[in-house]
Design a protein around this motif. Structure first.
Motif, short mmCIF file in Angstrom:
data_model
loop_
_atom_site.label_atom_id
_atom_site.label_comp_id
_atom_site.label_asym_id
_atom_site.label_seq_id
_atom_site.Cartn_x
_atom_site.Cartn_y
_atom_site.Cartn_z
N THR A 182 56.42 47.34 25.04
CA THR A 182 55.00 47.74 25.03
C THR A 182 54.81 49.14 24.45
O THR A 182 53.76 49.45 23.91
CB THR A 182 54.36 47.67 26.44
OG1 THR A 182 54.99 48.64 27.29
CG2 THR A 182 54.48 46.28 27.04
N GLY A 183 55.85 49.98 24.54
CA GLY A 183 55.77 51.31 23.93
C GLY A 183 55.56 51.21 22.43
O GLY A 183 54.82 52.00 21.83
N ALA A 184 56.19 50.19 21.81
CA ALA A 184 56.05 50.00 20.37
C ALA A 184 54.58 49.71 20.02
O ALA A 184 54.10 50.09 18.95
CB ALA A 184 56.95 48.87 19.89
N ASP B 185 52.89 61.69 30.26
CA ASP B 185 52.82 60.28 30.68
C ASP B 185 52.70 60.15 32.21
O ASP B 185 52.18 59.16 32.70
CB ASP B 185 54.05 59.49 30.19
CG ASP B 185 54.11 59.39 28.67
OD1 ASP B 185 53.09 59.65 28.02
OD2 ASP B 185 55.19 59.06 28.14
N TYR C 89 51.89 50.96 21.58
CA TYR C 89 51.17 52.25 21.58
C TYR C 89 51.57 53.06 20.34
O TYR C 89 50.74 53.76 19.74
CB TYR C 89 51.45 53.03 22.87
CG TYR C 89 50.79 52.39 24.07
CD1 TYR C 89 49.45 52.68 24.37
CD2 TYR C 89 51.46 51.47 24.86
CE1 TYR C 89 48.83 52.06 25.45
CE2 TYR C 89 50.85 50.85 25.94
CZ TYR C 89 49.53 51.14 26.22
OH TYR C 89 48.90 50.52 27.27
N ARG C 90 52.85 52.94 19.94
CA ARG C 90 53.30 53.63 18.73
C ARG C 90 52.56 53.09 17.50
O ARG C 90 52.20 53.84 16.60
CB ARG C 90 54.81 53.45 18.55
CG ARG C 90 55.62 54.28 19.52
CD ARG C 90 57.09 53.93 19.49
NE ARG C 90 57.81 54.67 20.50
CZ ARG C 90 58.37 55.87 20.29
NH1 ARG C 90 58.32 56.42 19.09
NH2 ARG C 90 58.96 56.51 21.26
N GLY D 272 57.96 49.46 29.69
CA GLY D 272 56.89 50.42 29.41
C GLY D 272 56.75 51.45 30.51
O GLY D 272 57.75 51.95 31.05
N ARG D 273 55.49 51.79 30.84
CA ARG D 273 55.23 52.81 31.86
C ARG D 273 54.45 52.24 33.05
O ARG D 273 54.51 52.76 34.15
CB ARG D 273 54.41 53.98 31.29
CG ARG D 273 55.00 54.66 30.07
CD ARG D 273 56.25 55.44 30.43
NE ARG D 273 56.77 56.23 29.31
CZ ARG D 273 57.34 55.76 28.21
NH1 ARG D 273 57.46 54.46 28.06
NH2 ARG D 273 57.79 56.57 27.27
N ILE E 70 54.13 48.63 33.64
CA ILE E 70 54.32 47.16 33.69
C ILE E 70 54.30 46.66 35.14
O ILE E 70 53.55 45.76 35.48
CB ILE E 70 55.64 46.74 32.99
CG1 ILE E 70 55.73 47.36 31.59
CG2 ILE E 70 55.74 45.21 32.92
CD1 ILE E 70 54.60 47.03 30.65
N ARG F 75 56.55 64.60 26.91
CA ARG F 75 56.05 63.25 27.20
C ARG F 75 56.24 62.87 28.66
O ARG F 75 55.41 62.18 29.24
CB ARG F 75 56.70 62.23 26.27
CG ARG F 75 56.06 62.30 24.89
CD ARG F 75 56.25 61.02 24.14
NE ARG F 75 57.64 60.75 23.85
CZ ARG F 75 58.18 59.54 23.85
NH1 ARG F 75 57.45 58.48 24.18
NH2 ARG F 75 59.44 59.35 23.55
N ARG G 137 48.70 61.76 33.34
CA ARG G 137 47.41 61.32 32.80
C ARG G 137 46.62 60.59 33.88
O ARG G 137 47.18 60.11 34.87
CB ARG G 137 47.63 60.42 31.58
CG ARG G 137 48.27 59.11 31.93
CD ARG G 137 48.52 58.24 30.71
NE ARG G 137 49.19 57.03 31.12
CZ ARG G 137 50.16 56.44 30.43
NH1 ARG G 137 50.58 56.95 29.31
NH2 ARG G 137 50.70 55.31 30.89
N ARG H 122 44.17 51.54 26.41
CA ARG H 122 44.99 50.87 27.42
C ARG H 122 44.42 49.48 27.74
O ARG H 122 45.15 48.51 27.81
CB ARG H 122 45.09 51.68 28.71
CG ARG H 122 45.68 53.07 28.56
CD ARG H 122 46.28 53.56 29.87
NE ARG H 122 47.49 52.82 30.17
CZ ARG H 122 48.68 53.08 29.62
NH1 ARG H 122 48.82 54.06 28.77
NH2 ARG H 122 49.72 52.34 29.93
O1 DC Z 1 58.44 53.64 25.48
P1 DC Z 1 58.03 54.55 24.31
O2 DC Z 1 58.66 55.90 24.38
O3 DC Z 1 58.26 53.88 22.99
O4 DC Z 1 56.44 54.75 24.47
C1 DC Z 1 55.69 55.57 23.63
C2 DC Z 1 54.48 56.14 24.41
O5 DC Z 1 53.57 55.09 24.72
C3 DC Z 1 54.82 56.79 25.74
O6 DC Z 1 55.03 58.18 25.60
C4 DC Z 1 53.64 56.47 26.63
C5 DC Z 1 53.01 55.26 26.03
N1 DC Z 1 53.21 54.03 26.80
C6 DC Z 1 52.33 53.77 27.82
O7 DC Z 1 51.46 54.59 28.11
N2 DC Z 1 52.41 52.62 28.52
C7 DC Z 1 53.37 51.72 28.24
N3 DC Z 1 53.42 50.57 28.93
C8 DC Z 1 54.32 51.98 27.22
C9 DC Z 1 54.23 53.16 26.53
#
Ligand code: DC
Length: 221
Positions: A33-35, A179, A37-38, A124-125, A127, A175, A182, A104
């Motif tokens: 899931t980070g990908a 992260d 947001y990237r 992710g962050r 999940i 980060r 927030r 989000r």
């Molecule tokens: O996992 P990553 O480092 O590739 O994620 C990149 C950014 O995306 C991370 O700094 C915060 C955000 N992110 C998020 O808020 N929620 C998620 N489920 C995954 C990533």
């Protein structure tokens, strides 16, 4: 019986690596899931949209098609952006756009839809807390800043990405802070998640921890 697995944790804790390994072990699908947001961070830069323009970003996401292939390549509207979304600038941009509620909401809705039939491993962050609160296995991966910086540097070296060592460490710390502080869905361990500190563990040891857990649950034999 297929289950869903939620893997959360700070950046460079090894979430994607272990998620990929478990996916091939169980023949499940992995969603990084980070990908996603990237991708939003990357595409907004291409389109000249400010990182804090919530409305324009939400509108952009509606027009954007993010795809993954079986090898873990990432595509935006069919363009392969796999390596383009991995540098420090895109890490920070992803973290910045991920603060916005509308960004989000859109991505979480997509993630829930993808994983609705079970057999998914999402990392992710948020999940375990927001995307898949009913995941059968939740793991919160942590590791020291030093261990994570070392891993990120190795990854950059392998992928041929240019980096500055001090910047990698600063990026991880920045980060981590952003992260977890927030307002919208900050990085947080779900109450029913296992915490695994991988600072002194090899990837083989982490894999073995997951195998033991999955055997215990009757999901892997
Ligand atoms: O996992 P990553 O480092 O590739 O994620 C990149 C950014 O995306 C991370 O700094 C915060 C955000 N992110 C998020 O808020 N929620 C998620 N489920 C995954 C990533």
């Amino acid at each position: 019986m297929k289950i869903n697995i939620a893997i959360d944790g700070p950046s460079a804790a090894g979430k994607s690596t272990i998620a990929r390994l478990c996916a091939s072990l169980l023949n499940y699908s992995h969603l990084d899931t980070g990908a996603m947001y990237r991708c939003v961070g990357y595409q907004s830069k291409i389109e000249g949209i400010a990182e804090d323009d919530e409305e324009a970003l939400a509108e952009m996401i509606q027009r954007m098609k993010i795809d993954f292939d079986a090898e873990g390549h990432v595509y935006i509207n069919q363009e392969d952006v796999t390596s383009k979304i991995r540098d420090n600038e895109m890490s920070m941009r992803a973290s910045n756009v991920s603060k916005l509620a509308k960004v989000r909401e859109s991505l979480v809705a997509l993630q829930k839809e993808i994983a609705k039939n079970k057999g998914y491993i999402l990392d992710g962050r948020d999940i375990g807390t927001v995307v898949l609160p009913d995941a059968e296995l939740k793991v919160f991966l942590v590791a020291s800043v030093e261990a994570r910086a070392k891993r990120r540097i190795l990854e950059y070296q392998e992928k041929g990405i240019v980096f500055d060592e001090q910047e990698v460490i600063e990026d991880i710390k920045r980060r981590d802070y952003q992260d977890s502080h927030r307002e919208n869905s900050p990085l947080k361990k779900a109450n029913d998640a296992y915490t695994l500190d991988t600072s002194d563990m090899s990837i083989e040891e982490v894999k073995q921890w997951f195998i033991d857990k999955l055997k215990e649950m009757g999901v892997y034999h």
